[in-house]
Design an enzyme around this catalytic site. Structure first.
Site, PDB file in Angstrom:
ATOM      1  N   SER A 309     -12.969 -34.193  19.877  1.00 10.10           N
ATOM      2  CA  SER A 309     -12.620 -33.464  21.091  1.00 10.10           C
ATOM      3  C   SER A 309     -11.343 -32.656  20.890  1.00 10.10           C
ATOM      4  CB  SER A 309     -12.452 -34.437  22.262  1.00 10.10           C
ATOM      5  OG  SER A 309     -12.004 -33.759  23.421  1.00 10.10           O
ATOM      6  N   GLY A 310     -10.364 -33.259  20.248  1.00  7.15           N
ATOM      7  CA  GLY A 310      -9.127 -32.547  19.966  1.00  7.15           C
ATOM      8  C   GLY A 310      -9.375 -31.328  19.097  1.00  7.15           C
ATOM      9  N   TRP A 312     -12.175 -29.716  18.814  1.00 12.35           N
ATOM     10  CA  TRP A 312     -12.931 -28.731  19.603  1.00 12.35           C
ATOM     11  C   TRP A 312     -11.991 -27.837  20.391  1.00 12.35           C
ATOM     12  CZ3 TRP A 312     -13.270 -27.638  24.839  1.00 12.35           C
ATOM     13  CH2 TRP A 312     -14.332 -26.820  25.238  1.00 12.35           C
ATOM     14  N   HIS A 313     -10.885 -28.394  20.873  1.00 14.41           N
ATOM     15  CA  HIS A 313      -9.958 -27.630  21.703  1.00 14.41           C
ATOM     16  C   HIS A 313      -9.148 -26.610  20.904  1.00 14.41           C
ATOM     17  CE1 HIS A 313     -10.767 -30.676  24.801  1.00 14.41           C
ATOM     18  NE2 HIS A 313     -10.325 -29.789  25.657  1.00 14.41           N
ATOM     19  N   GLY A 314      -8.967 -26.832  19.619  1.00 18.68           N
ATOM     20  CA  GLY A 314      -8.194 -25.874  18.854  1.00 18.68           C
ATOM     21  C   GLY A 314      -8.099 -26.227  17.392  1.00 18.68           C
TER      22      GLY A 314
END
Length: 474
Positions: A309-310, A312-314
């Site tokens: 998830s982390g 995916w964010h950047g």
């Protein structure tokens, strides 16, 4: 064209008016045209990538449905996933991975608008067909609309194929009540973005730009401002997107439910970016085994989900650390749950326990936003260390609070706007509904007083520099 630009304010009414004017069976064609027009106005260089992604995932969906045997279906699903992830890696993570292997080569490719959102939304189509929850869409143009639907393509919510695609065939007529609810949600979303986010951006940028020379109190104010900024920016976009869809008779998943009232980090992730959280739960956490294979495996799965998830964010190690911290919080929270239960029983005051748990959760989440906001681990660590080493209560009374880039008038304006936000969130938390529901059930004079207040505050904030929605760059 951006959601806060004049061209969009002209585009949207025309889009919706024509939508209800054309025969119902052709509405999807009009929305598809509007969606591609909207995307081209943002990123015409990558519209071909959007088309290719649409065609390939549509074909994979049909192949998975027709395939005989579980092994072949799994192979086709894996190929569909690899294709979408490959697109993300090439355009979003190429420099990140090259840096990890200490390569001097940098591709510096331009990031296509909304690629993280439309790839994940496309994947729900093949997942839902694989799981038997959805029949393949025979009309590729309707599927193309699902992938490119303009209210969602930049920042979500990430809709499920099995939920949105059937709604594209609905023959809903214009409904005044539904339109009022949708416009109310949009108004509140623009209030969050234009009134609060614009000021919190000025404040946080002013302090963080000179973090080496700012006091601990100034840094604390900036962290709190960014904590508010990220919430108002993303929830503001979600309100606008959901509102647009509701006017057209299309219901979209709720993406936020007062996350800063959460009593634990796991509760926070049930309220924050719900469409992404449930996406990872259904399509990554559960397939990995979820909590079905013992506690250790459960914790490993949680950590995998939040590190991914982390990422995916950047494409930066700071986002990985942000995700890692959120995962660690949940693992530790699960381990100490018996201790928390005993402490709650000892205090023997549910309201006091709620306040304590909510406050601690807010502090923990605010801490992680420092890594989310920072461009490097060094910057984040330095900000946090200065927050502690140079924190003096006397700075609260020496004018620091009013000297963080906004000025007295804008700070008072921002505080008043924050009071409105907190009041709205408290009422939504109590009533368990959204802002439009709250305003629908109050007396007309109060409702119109709120409308005019929000509109006036938005108009008075239009002179501030407007930034694009944060998540639209993901």
């Amino acid at each position: 064209m951006t959601l806060t630009g004049l061209s969009f304010y002209i585009f949207l009414p025309i889009c919706i008016a024509v939508y209800f004017f054309v025969p119902a069976r052709f509405r999807y064609v009009w929305l598809l045209f509007c969606s591609y027009y909207f995307y081209c106005s943002l990123d015409d260089a990558f519209v071909s990538l959007l088309i290719i992604s649409t065609i390939i995932t549509w074909l994979f969906g049909d192949l998975i449905h027709r395939a005989n045997g579980l092994t072949l279906r799994r192979i086709l699903l894996a190929l569909a996933v690899i294709f979408n992830i490959f697109m993300l890696v090439i355009y979003k993570y190429e420099n990140f991975f090259l840096e990890l292997i200490n390569s001097d080569v940098r591709l510096n490719l331009i990031l296509p608008a909304g690629i993280s959102f439309f790839t994940f939304q496309s994947l729900t189509y093949v997942f839902d067909i694989y799981n038997g929850d959805l029949e393949p869409e025979k009309n590729i143009f309707k599927y193309a609309l699902f992938v490119s639907f303009f209210p969602l393509i930049l920042s979500g919510p990430i809709e499920r194929a099995k939920h949105l695609i059937p709604q594209l065939d609905l023959k809903a007529n214009f409904n005044e009540t539904r339109a009022k609810e949708g416009l109310t949600l949009m108004l509140f979303g623009y209030f969050l973005k234009i009134v609060i986010v614009s000021r919190m951006t000025i404040l946080s940028d002013y302090v963080f730009a000179d973090y080496l020379n700012k006091s601990g109190v100034a840094l604390l104010i900036a962290i709190l401002a960014y904590t508010l900024l990220i919430y108002c920016d993303f929830s503001g976009y979600s309100y606008i997107a959901i509102g647009m869809c509701r006017v057209m008779g299309i219901e979209i998943i709720t993406n936020f439910r007062q996350p800063y009232f959460s009593t634990s980090v796991s509760d926070f992730w049930r309220r924050w970016h719900i469409s992404l959280s449930t996406w990872f739960r259904d399509y990554l956490y559960i397939p990995l085994g979820g909590n079905r294979k013992g506690r250790i495996r459960k914790y490993i799965n949680i950590m995998i989900v939040f590190v991914v998830s982390g990422l995916w964010h950047g494409a930066n190690i700071t986002f990985v650390i942000w995700g890692f911290l959120n995962g660690i919080y949940q693992v530790i929270g699960d381990i100490i749950k018996p201790v928390k239960t005993k402490i709650s029983a000892f205090i023997n005051n549910p309201k006091a326990v709620r306040v304590i748990e909510t406050t601690l959760t807010f502090i923990l989440i605010s801490f992680t936003w420092v890594y989310f906001r920072s461009s490097s681990v060094y910057e984040a660590n330095t900000i946090l260390s200065r927050l502690v080493s140079d924190f003096r209560l006397s700075n609260l009374f020496d004018g620091t609070f009013w000297n963080v880039g906004l000025g007295v008038n804008n700070m008072i304006f921002a505080l008043f706007a924050i009071i409105i936000l907190v009041t709205a969130d408290v009422m939504c938390e109590i009533k368990k509904c959204d802002v439009s529901c709250i305003l629908t059930n109050v007396k007309a004079p109060v409702r119109w007083a709120v409308y005019y207040t929000l509109i006036i505050m938005i108009v008075l904030s239009l002179n501030l520099n407007m930034t694009e929605f944060i998540y639209s760059g993901f």
